[in-house]
Motif scaffolding. Structure first.
Motif, mmCIF file in Angstrom:
data_model
loop_
_atom_site.group_PDB
_atom_site.id
_atom_site.type_symbol
_atom_site.label_atom_id
_atom_site.label_comp_id
_atom_site.label_asym_id
_atom_site.label_seq_id
_atom_site.Cartn_x
_atom_site.Cartn_y
_atom_site.Cartn_z
ATOM 1 N N PRO A 82 0.896 -1.176 -0.041
ATOM 2 C CA PRO A 82 0.031 0.040 -0.184
ATOM 3 C C PRO A 82 0.918 1.156 -0.024
ATOM 4 O O PRO A 82 1.935 1.348 0.923
ATOM 5 N N LEU A 83 0.479 2.328 -0.850
ATOM 6 C CA LEU A 83 1.452 3.411 -0.945
ATOM 7 C C LEU A 83 1.317 4.340 0.308
ATOM 8 O O LEU A 83 2.011 5.202 0.429
ATOM 9 N N THR A 84 0.200 4.279 1.312
ATOM 10 C CA THR A 84 0.315 4.821 2.497
ATOM 11 C C THR A 84 1.407 4.583 3.392
ATOM 12 O O THR A 84 1.536 5.427 4.191
ATOM 13 N N SER A 85 1.790 3.318 3.192
ATOM 14 C CA SER A 85 2.835 2.770 4.085
ATOM 15 C C SER A 85 4.115 2.938 3.683
ATOM 16 O O SER A 85 5.143 2.570 4.108
ATOM 17 N N VAL A 86 4.278 3.572 2.413
ATOM 18 C CA VAL A 86 5.619 4.125 1.914
ATOM 19 C C VAL A 86 5.925 5.304 2.214
ATOM 20 O O VAL A 86 5.341 6.270 1.925
ATOM 21 N N SER A 87 7.501 5.412 2.410
ATOM 22 C CA SER A 87 7.707 6.863 2.887
ATOM 23 C C SER A 87 8.709 7.233 1.754
ATOM 24 O O SER A 87 8.875 8.561 1.673
ATOM 25 N N ALA A 88 9.455 6.454 1.128
ATOM 26 C CA ALA A 88 10.307 6.914 0.109
ATOM 27 C C ALA A 88 10.519 5.897 -0.985
ATOM 28 O O ALA A 88 10.522 4.559 -0.795
ATOM 29 N N ILE A 89 10.830 6.031 -2.272
ATOM 30 C CA ILE A 89 11.025 5.077 -3.343
ATOM 31 C C ILE A 89 12.320 5.691 -3.980
ATOM 32 O O ILE A 89 12.545 6.910 -4.261
ATOM 33 N N TYR A 90 13.384 4.728 -4.168
ATOM 34 C CA TYR A 90 14.630 5.002 -4.552
ATOM 35 C C TYR A 90 14.976 4.155 -5.587
ATOM 36 O O TYR A 90 14.547 2.820 -5.679
ATOM 37 N N LEU A 91 15.580 4.469 -6.735
ATOM 38 C CA LEU A 91 16.368 3.640 -7.692
ATOM 39 C C LEU A 91 17.292 2.592 -6.974
ATOM 40 O O LEU A 91 18.133 3.272 -6.256
ATOM 41 N N TYR A 92 17.503 1.440 -7.472
ATOM 42 C CA TYR A 92 18.511 0.640 -6.745
ATOM 43 C C TYR A 92 19.720 1.187 -7.459
ATOM 44 O O TYR A 92 19.861 1.215 -8.367
ATOM 45 N N PRO A 93 20.969 1.499 -6.291
ATOM 46 C CA PRO A 93 22.253 1.734 -6.891
ATOM 47 C C PRO A 93 23.030 0.700 -7.506
ATOM 48 O O PRO A 93 23.389 -0.315 -7.000
ATOM 49 N N TYR A 94 23.636 0.841 -8.689
ATOM 50 C CA TYR A 94 24.307 0.048 -9.505
ATOM 51 C C TYR A 94 25.673 0.677 -9.683
ATOM 52 O O TYR A 94 25.585 1.728 -9.660
#
Length: 110
Positions: A82-94
């Motif tokens: 659920p998007l209400t429980s997500v505080s941040a979205i990051y791209l995976y660092p390669y």
């Protein structure tokens, strides 16, 4: 009425669709996976799970130095977050190494 934080997460989900991402939840947990789809309330992720390799010498791979290693096996499971429980979205660092500038042995610039 939609919360601005959820709208921001929806926009990031649209931007990072089919990318390897890391979700940080409100409880500080990190979820790594491939973002498949998102709607107004949730996002679908393919989350990897490591499997144990079979114990057999046929599954070992030999390298040129004589070392052996067993291959890595993974299975991916689809979860809905659920998007209400997500505080941040990051791209995976390669890690991208710099280009190795290798010259020939008998290279003499003129």
């Amino acid at each position: 009425m939609e919360h601005p934080h959820v709208r921001n997460m929806q926009n990031k989900c649209k931007k990072y669709k089919y990318c390897h991402v890391v979700f940080q939840t409100n409880e500080r947990a990190l979820l790594e996976g491939i973002l498949l789809d998102s709607d107004t309330n949730s996002a679908s992720l393919l989350v990897p799970e490591d499997l144990a390799a079979p114990e057999s010498r046929y599954f070992e791979v030999r390298q040129s130095g004589g070392e052996t290693f067993s291959p890595r096996y993974r299975i991916y499971k689809k979860i809905t977050v659920p998007l209400t429980s997500v505080s941040a979205i990051y791209l995976y660092p390669y890690y991208y190494p710099s280009y190795p500038y290798i010259y020939q042995r008998n290279y003499h610039p003129q």
